[in-house]
Design a protein around this motif. Structure first.
Motif, PDB file in Angstrom:
ATOM      1  N   TRP A 162       0.819  -1.207   0.000  1.00 57.68           N
ATOM      2  CA  TRP A 162       0.000   0.000   0.000  1.00 57.68           C
ATOM      3  C   TRP A 162       0.857   1.262   0.000  1.00 57.68           C
ATOM      4  O   TRP A 162       0.562   2.217  -0.711  1.00 57.68           O
ATOM      5  N   LEU A 184      -7.543   0.834   7.170  1.00 58.72           N
ATOM      6  CA  LEU A 184      -8.043   0.528   5.834  1.00 58.72           C
ATOM      7  C   LEU A 184      -7.542  -0.833   5.357  1.00 58.72           C
ATOM      8  O   LEU A 184      -8.320  -1.642   4.825  1.00 58.72           O
ATOM      9  N   ALA A 208     -15.578   4.855   4.023  1.00 59.69           N
ATOM     10  CA  ALA A 208     -16.203   3.756   3.286  1.00 59.69           C
ATOM     11  C   ALA A 208     -17.722   3.815   3.391  1.00 59.69           C
ATOM     12  O   ALA A 208     -18.443   3.564   2.413  1.00 59.69           O
ATOM     13  N   VAL A 245     -11.603   4.537  -1.452  1.00 58.27           N
ATOM     14  CA  VAL A 245     -11.691   5.036  -0.073  1.00 58.27           C
ATOM     15  C   VAL A 245     -10.402   5.766   0.309  1.00 58.27           C
ATOM     16  O   VAL A 245     -10.433   6.841   0.913  1.00 58.27           O
ATOM     17  N   VAL A 247      -9.671  -4.444   4.417  1.00 60.85           N
ATOM     18  CA  VAL A 247      -9.544  -5.264   3.214  1.00 60.85           C
ATOM     19  C   VAL A 247      -9.272  -6.722   3.600  1.00 60.85           C
ATOM     20  O   VAL A 247      -9.887  -7.648   3.056  1.00 60.85           O
ATOM     21  N   ALA A 282     -10.969   5.505   7.883  1.00 59.37           N
ATOM     22  CA  ALA A 282     -11.261   4.527   6.842  1.00 59.37           C
ATOM     23  C   ALA A 282     -12.725   4.089   6.847  1.00 59.37           C
ATOM     24  O   ALA A 282     -13.412   4.174   5.817  1.00 59.37           O
ATOM     25  N   GLU A 283     -13.224   3.637   7.976  1.00 58.52           N
ATOM     26  CA  GLU A 283     -14.603   3.125   8.013  1.00 58.52           C
ATOM     27  C   GLU A 283     -15.606   4.238   7.750  1.00 58.52           C
ATOM     28  O   GLU A 283     -16.587   4.063   7.024  1.00 58.52           O
ATOM     29  N   LEU A 337     -14.003  -4.569   2.807  1.00 56.65           N
ATOM     30  CA  LEU A 337     -13.848  -3.771   1.594  1.00 56.65           C
ATOM     31  C   LEU A 337     -13.133  -4.609   0.538  1.00 56.65           C
ATOM     32  O   LEU A 337     -12.214  -5.375   0.864  1.00 56.65           O
ATOM     33  N   HIS A 364     -10.545  -4.763  -2.684  1.00 57.15           N
ATOM     34  CA  HIS A 364      -9.322  -4.001  -2.909  1.00 57.15           C
ATOM     35  C   HIS A 364      -9.594  -2.783  -3.782  1.00 57.15           C
ATOM     36  O   HIS A 364      -9.061  -1.696  -3.522  1.00 57.15           O
ATOM     37  N   ALA A 398     -11.296  -0.182  -1.760  1.00 53.81           N
ATOM     38  CA  ALA A 398     -10.362   0.403  -0.793  1.00 53.81           C
ATOM     39  C   ALA A 398      -9.510   1.486  -1.447  1.00 53.81           C
ATOM     40  O   ALA A 398      -9.164   2.480  -0.806  1.00 53.81           O
ATOM     41  N   LYS A 399      -9.167   1.307  -2.725  1.00 56.18           N
ATOM     42  CA  LYS A 399      -8.402   2.339  -3.425  1.00 56.18           C
ATOM     43  C   LYS A 399      -9.186   3.649  -3.503  1.00 56.18           C
ATOM     44  O   LYS A 399      -8.647   4.732  -3.302  1.00 56.18           O
TER      45      LYS A 399
END
Length: 477
Positions: free
Chosen positions: A347, A376, A408, A393, A380, A404-405, A385, A387, A390-391
């Motif tokens: 990441w 995050l 999302a 987000v 994943v 993160a949450e 999430l 992948h 997630a990008k």
């Protein structure tokens, strides 16, 4: 004609002090023109310089990082020359008693380790900046940079190619950043390079006529300028006109990679160096030197090796992650927050570096913290999430500074965790896609992927692909 190239670099590094070298004016970047000046840095009569002790300590730190000998007694000299942005008519620098001398730097070129010498590293103040507005018959002077603390690192004339000079400069930049001496941001002028180059017939001991190329702001431009000079000077040698190569200062043109003559090169005598009468000789005690040695940060080489051994990373991953000490710390903090090292590495050197490159920012300028990125990555891994989601987000997190949450949920990208909901959608797709069902049951494995795609589309991409695949296989038999 068989010629060999001799190159030596002189690199100016701005020290990361809050104030200037001899006055309390701010040393930060930019600001309104002539807004960060005082009688000392503008050379007003009667104004006296006082040495910034932090600048001296950082210069010693730089010298130690380069393996230099640190002088116990050092002094400042006046380097006399006229330029519109040099308000005093001289620059306070160091001549015969630099703070550090006789060091070396190691780097790898084409798989071969090379050691090159450092002649000296000395403290000096920066000049101001002259601007020439296009279409105007006058120039403007901004003295905000006048008095900014610099350390000039003078390399031995032992580099043999433009490619080697480029790696040398990149390595030096990394060393100064790891020693926490400077941010070495070449775009902001906190690291600038002058290159000296001469050519001579191979085997000749005497050096050829030296040409200096001034104020280049990237390692790539240093390489380009030197490549041009080799071609220019080499052509004069081939034509029998080597005597037309004169000792001069040239400027680099970024547009076409060429150099142009600025002025005949001055010798040391032309500067009429003499000790600055307003500054004393400074003594560096063993106690002071020992204290600075004890606070030296971890070197790049040690951190890279530690990342390989402690985190089990490949040499490539460790090299990328440790190139910037701030990025290396961000990665370490991400792992400490509970992320598996390889996942964190993917990441950080993937999505994070891509985003930083697009925005032109550094990792310490983004609102997202290592802990937030760790959250995050864990989402994943837990299947909350996909992948790809997630990008999306992560980009929103970088833009808004949100968790993160929370991000999302706001984007409605959380995966459906309720198996009963997914099972209902799977049943509906199986009932509707009879042809794909028949193909799968007749042995066509590709039909399973088609069905998986239909279910994911029905879930608007929020279904867990692994769970959906397992449900399809079980229900199709």
């Amino acid at each position: 004609m068989d010629l060999e190239t001799v190159i030596g670099l002189e690199v100016h590094v701005q020290l990361r002090t809050r104030s200037k070298l001899f006055c309390p004016c701010p040393a930060s970047f930019a600001g309104d023109p002539n807004s960060r000046i005082c009688p000392v840095c503008t050379g007003q009569p009667g104004a006296l310089p006082v040495l910034n002790e932090e600048a001296l300590a950082l210069a010693i730190r730089a010298g130690l990082a380069l393996g230099c000998t640190i002088r116990q007694r050092t002094k400042f000299d006046r380097k006399n020359y006229f330029y519109p942005d040099l308000p005093k008519g001289y620059q306070i620098s160091q001549f015969d008693q630099p703070v550090a001398e006789s060091g070396s730097i190691q780097f790898e070129v084409d798989g071969e380790m090379r050691t090159r010498g450092i002649t000296r590293a000395h403290l000096e103040e920066d000049a101001g900046k002259t601007m020439h507005p296009e279409g105007q018959d006058h120039s403007l002077v901004d003295l905000n940079r006048a008095g900014i603390p610099l350390i000039e690192i003078v390399g031995e004339p032992d580099l043999t190619s433009p490619a080697e000079a480029k790696v040398y400069l990149q390595t030096l930049r990394r060393m100064m950043r790891y020693a926490d001496v400077s941010d070495c941001d070449m775009e902001k002028g906190s690291m600038r390079c002058d290159a000296n180059i001469s050519l001579r017939p191979r085997g000749q001991k005497e050096l050829g006529t030296k040409v200096e190329i001034k104020n280049m702001n990237s390692a790539r431009n240093v390489e380009r300028a030197l490549e041009f000079e080799i071609q220019r000077q080499g052509a004069l040698f081939e034509a029998g006109n080597a005597d037309q190569i004169v000792q001069e200062t040239r400027s680099f043109r970024d547009q076409d990679g060429s150099t142009t003559s600025m002025r005949q090169k001055e010798e040391a005598d032309d500067y009429r160096y003499f000790p600055d009468p307003d500054l004393p000789v400074f003594t560096i005690s063993e106690e002071q030197l020992g204290s600075i040695r004890e606070t030296m940060p971890e070197t790049y080489e040690r951190r890279r090796d530690r990342f390989e051994n402690e985190y089990g990373l490949s040499a490539y991953d460790a090299g990328v992650l440790t190139d910037d000490p701030k990025l290396a710390q961000f990665f370490s903090d991400c792992v400490a927050a509970g992320v598996e090292p390889k996942a964190a590495a993917n990441w950080v050197q993937g999505e994070l570096l891509a985003a930083l490159g697009e925005s032109g920012t550094s990792v310490d300028e983004i609102p997202t913290t290592p802990k937030q990125l760790a959250e995050l990555v864990v989402m994943v891994a837990d299947g909350a999430l996909s992948h790809q989601a997630a990008k999306k987000v992560f980009r929103e997190m970088l833009s808004q500074g949100t968790a993160a949450e929370e991000t999302a949920r706001a984007l409605d990208l959380l995966q459906i965790q309720d198996t009963s909901v997914l099972e209902q959608t799977v049943d509906e797709v199986i009932a509707r896609e009879t042809k794909s069902v028949e193909d799968y049951r007749s042995g066509k494995q590709a039909a399973l992927n088609a069905l998986l795609g239909r279910v994911m589309r029905a879930c608007q991409g929020k279904g867990n692909p692994q769970v959906i695949r397992e449900l399809l296989v079980r229900k199709l038999g």
